[in-house]
Design an enzyme around this catalytic site. Structure first.
Site, PDB file in Angstrom:
ATOM      1  N   LYS A 181       0.948  -1.104  -0.490  1.00  0.00           N
ATOM      2  CA  LYS A 181      -0.531  -0.160   0.551  1.00  0.00           C
ATOM      3  C   LYS A 181       1.034   1.480  -0.178  1.00  0.00           C
ATOM      4  O   LYS A 181       0.564   2.354   0.485  1.00  0.00           O
ATOM      5  CB  LYS A 181      -1.275   0.405   0.709  1.00  0.00           C
ATOM      6  CG  LYS A 181      -0.309  -0.406   2.570  1.00  0.00           C
ATOM      7  CD  LYS A 181      -1.008   1.285   3.562  1.00  0.00           C
ATOM      8  CE  LYS A 181      -0.352   0.591   4.786  1.00  0.00           C
ATOM      9  NZ  LYS A 181      -0.261   2.113   5.318  1.00  0.00           N
ATOM     10  N   SER A 200     -10.377   2.249  -0.775  1.00  0.00           N
ATOM     11  CA  SER A 200      -9.318   3.509  -0.615  1.00  0.00           C
ATOM     12  C   SER A 200     -10.106   4.648  -1.327  1.00  0.00           C
ATOM     13  O   SER A 200     -10.465   4.112  -2.112  1.00  0.00           O
ATOM     14  CB  SER A 200      -7.672   3.374  -0.955  1.00  0.00           C
ATOM     15  OG  SER A 200      -7.333   4.349  -1.153  1.00  0.00           O
ATOM     16  N   TYR A 248      -0.809   1.835  -7.503  1.00  0.00           N
ATOM     17  CA  TYR A 248      -1.225   1.281  -6.334  1.00  0.00           C
ATOM     18  C   TYR A 248      -2.564   1.868  -6.046  1.00  0.00           C
ATOM     19  O   TYR A 248      -4.186   1.135  -6.100  1.00  0.00           O
ATOM     20  CB  TYR A 248      -1.116   1.853  -4.648  1.00  0.00           C
ATOM     21  CG  TYR A 248      -1.745   1.468  -3.148  1.00  0.00           C
ATOM     22  CD1 TYR A 248      -2.406   3.407  -3.091  1.00  0.00           C
ATOM     23  CD2 TYR A 248      -2.237   0.505  -2.630  1.00  0.00           C
ATOM     24  CE1 TYR A 248      -3.589   3.063  -2.015  1.00  0.00           C
ATOM     25  CE2 TYR A 248      -3.265   0.646  -1.846  1.00  0.00           C
ATOM     26  CZ  TYR A 248      -3.820   2.362  -1.477  1.00  0.00           C
ATOM     27  OH  TYR A 248      -4.634   1.877  -0.480  1.00  0.00           O
ATOM     28  N   LYS A 268      -6.631  -1.019  -6.734  1.00  0.00           N
ATOM     29  CA  LYS A 268      -8.315  -0.929  -5.482  1.00  0.00           C
ATOM     30  C   LYS A 268      -9.478  -0.900  -6.537  1.00  0.00           C
ATOM     31  O   LYS A 268     -10.508  -1.150  -6.758  1.00  0.00           O
ATOM     32  CB  LYS A 268      -7.659   0.346  -4.711  1.00  0.00           C
ATOM     33  CG  LYS A 268      -6.944  -0.015  -3.201  1.00  0.00           C
ATOM     34  CD  LYS A 268      -7.076  -0.845  -2.683  1.00  0.00           C
ATOM     35  CE  LYS A 268      -5.916  -1.444  -1.906  1.00  0.00           C
ATOM     36  NZ  LYS A 268      -6.615  -2.318  -1.264  1.00  0.00           N
ATOM     37  N   ASN A 300       3.590   8.819   4.908  1.00  0.00           N
ATOM     38  CA  ASN A 300       2.515   9.008   5.519  1.00  0.00           C
ATOM     39  C   ASN A 300       2.554   9.912   6.857  1.00  0.00           C
ATOM     40  O   ASN A 300       3.817   9.695   8.066  1.00  0.00           O
ATOM     41  CB  ASN A 300       1.087   7.416   6.012  1.00  0.00           C
ATOM     42  CG  ASN A 300       0.924   7.229   5.341  1.00  0.00           C
ATOM     43  OD1 ASN A 300       0.584   5.955   5.161  1.00  0.00           O
ATOM     44  ND2 ASN A 300       0.506   7.556   3.876  1.00  0.00           N
ATOM     45  N   ARG A 357       4.414  16.939  -3.810  1.00  0.00           N
ATOM     46  CA  ARG A 357       4.815  15.727  -3.859  1.00  0.00           C
ATOM     47  C   ARG A 357       4.332  15.325  -5.095  1.00  0.00           C
ATOM     48  O   ARG A 357       3.269  15.672  -4.947  1.00  0.00           O
ATOM     49  CB  ARG A 357       4.486  14.444  -2.803  1.00  0.00           C
ATOM     50  CG  ARG A 357       4.809  13.708  -2.964  1.00  0.00           C
ATOM     51  CD  ARG A 357       4.410  12.643  -1.443  1.00  0.00           C
ATOM     52  NE  ARG A 357       3.141  12.214  -1.581  1.00  0.00           N
ATOM     53  CZ  ARG A 357       2.628  12.249  -0.400  1.00  0.00           C
ATOM     54  NH1 ARG A 357       4.142  11.190   0.878  1.00  0.00           N
ATOM     55  NH2 ARG A 357       1.298  12.062   0.149  1.00  0.00           N
TER      56      ARG A 357
END
Ligand code: WQD
Length: 339
Positions: free
Chosen positions: A87, A127, A152, A156, A202, A298
């Site tokens: 993840k 998610s 990722y 999902k 995170n 980012r």
């Protein structure tokens, strides 16, 4: 007789907290976790909190035969909560094939076992990243999914679609996909918390590691976004509130309260918090001054996303009760005692 539930990824961050909530709500739990991004010590933490020892199968869910063995050993499994997946968003951009293979092959094997062993209740860990850069906020379950921002997120999206197709054929199986917003915080005992094998990426663990002196600083990835203070906005949900939503979702399908055999739920607290607000919440709650600076944006970050959680409240009877302050307090307590 206690109902038996299989939790895949049960030694992971959300999986371990969910096992605690399931046990507290009278379920018997078995776990399948190959420790690729977790540690066996989590089982000790669960036992200290609940008084129950949870059997974990160190099984690679990409190995169908090995996965089937769990179901042959436990023919009385009434439900599955499938967390096991890689993840790390950034890592998925660098290693897309590893992510597609691991996340989709493991889901495929689990669904084959659901079919073979007639497991009637299946909860999938999805998610909010399936929404991509949502145009309108807050997002509801009907908000169209935009292009995934990472492999990722795409695993999902594809995972949800695999389950939707599966549920169309197997009406006897009740499927629920839970779309997490930003899970954070730790169990109040500080005996379990967020501790992946990967270096934390995170925000909340980066903050607590900075405060602990494990990293020199927290970099705020951009303060020039079109938001109230220029930093990105997210919906931070306490991991114990998220855990309880899984218990509620399982009870929802076991008690056949579901109106279709494939349902989606947003799991967020329904309000947006900016990165800078999160940093200040940490400082206010802990009294610790945080060493942070503003850095570059980012790549892949969405500007803002937060949930409309009305559907989960109404249909699951679920209400998140913990604030961002409680997240910061519990995350800091966990960081201080973890090795
Ligand atoms: C949050 C905000 C960063 C680190 C991801 C997944 C999502 C879910 C949660 C699994 C962003 C900023 C972060 C730092 C920062 N995962 N930030 N400095 O990317 O919103 O969501 O994790 O379910 O699916 O996509 O979480 O915590 O990485 O970032 O400024 O050192 O904090 O830019 O705005 P994200 P995050």
């Amino acid at each position: 007789m206690k109902k038996k539930v299989l939790v895949t990824g049960g030694c992971g961050y959300i999986g371990s907290h969910t096992i605690v909530d399931l046990i507290n709500n009278g379920f018997e739990v078995i776990s399948a976790d190959n420790f690729s991004n977790s540690d066996v010590s989590v089982l000790k933490g669960i036992q200290k909190i609940t008084g129950q020892s949870v059997k974990n199968y160190n099984t690679d869910l990409c190995d169908l035969k090995a996965t089937q063995k769990i179901f042959k050993t436990h023919p009385d499994i009434v439900g599955i909560i499938h967390f096991a997946a890689l993840k790390a968003v950034g890592e998925s951009v660098e290693q897309p094939l590893r992510y597609y293979k691991n996340n989709l092959l493991s889901l495929l094997n689990i669904l084959e076992c659901v079919e073979t062993f007639k497991i009637k209740n299946f909860i999938f860990s999805s998610s909010c990243s399936v929404y991509g850069n949502a145009q309108a906020l807050p997002v509801t379950e009907k908000t169209p999914r935009q292009n995934a921002e990472s492999p990722y997120a795409r695993t999902k999206q594809v995972g949800e679609d695999m389950i939707a197709d599966f549920s169309l054929v197997h009406h006897w199986c009740n499927c629920v996909s839970l779309r997490y917003f930003n899970p954070a915080g730790a169990h109040e005992s500080a005996l379990i918390g967020e501790s992946s094998r990967n270096i934390a990426s995170n925000l909340v663990p980066v903050i607590t590691e900075t405060a602990m002196g494990k990293r020199a600083e927290t970099v705020v990835f951009g303060n020039d976004y079109p938001t109230r203070d220029g930093s990105c906005i997210r919906d931070y949900i306490h991991v114990m509130d998220l855990a309880n939503a899984h218990t509620k979702a399982l009870q929802y399908v076991i008690n056949e309260k579901n109106t279709s055999n494939n349902e989606l739920f947003n799991l967020g607290i329904g309000e947006g918090v900016s990165v800078l607000e999160a940093v200040h919440a940490f400082e206010k709650t802990t009294g610790k001054k945080l060493n942070y600076r503003i850095g570059l944006r980012r790549p892949g970050d969405v500007v803002a996303i937060y949930a409309n959680n009305d559907r989960a409240k109404r249909k699951l009877g679920w209400t998140p009760t913990r604030s961002v302050d409680a997240i910061m307090e519990s995350a800091w307590a966990w960081e201080q005692q973890r090795n």
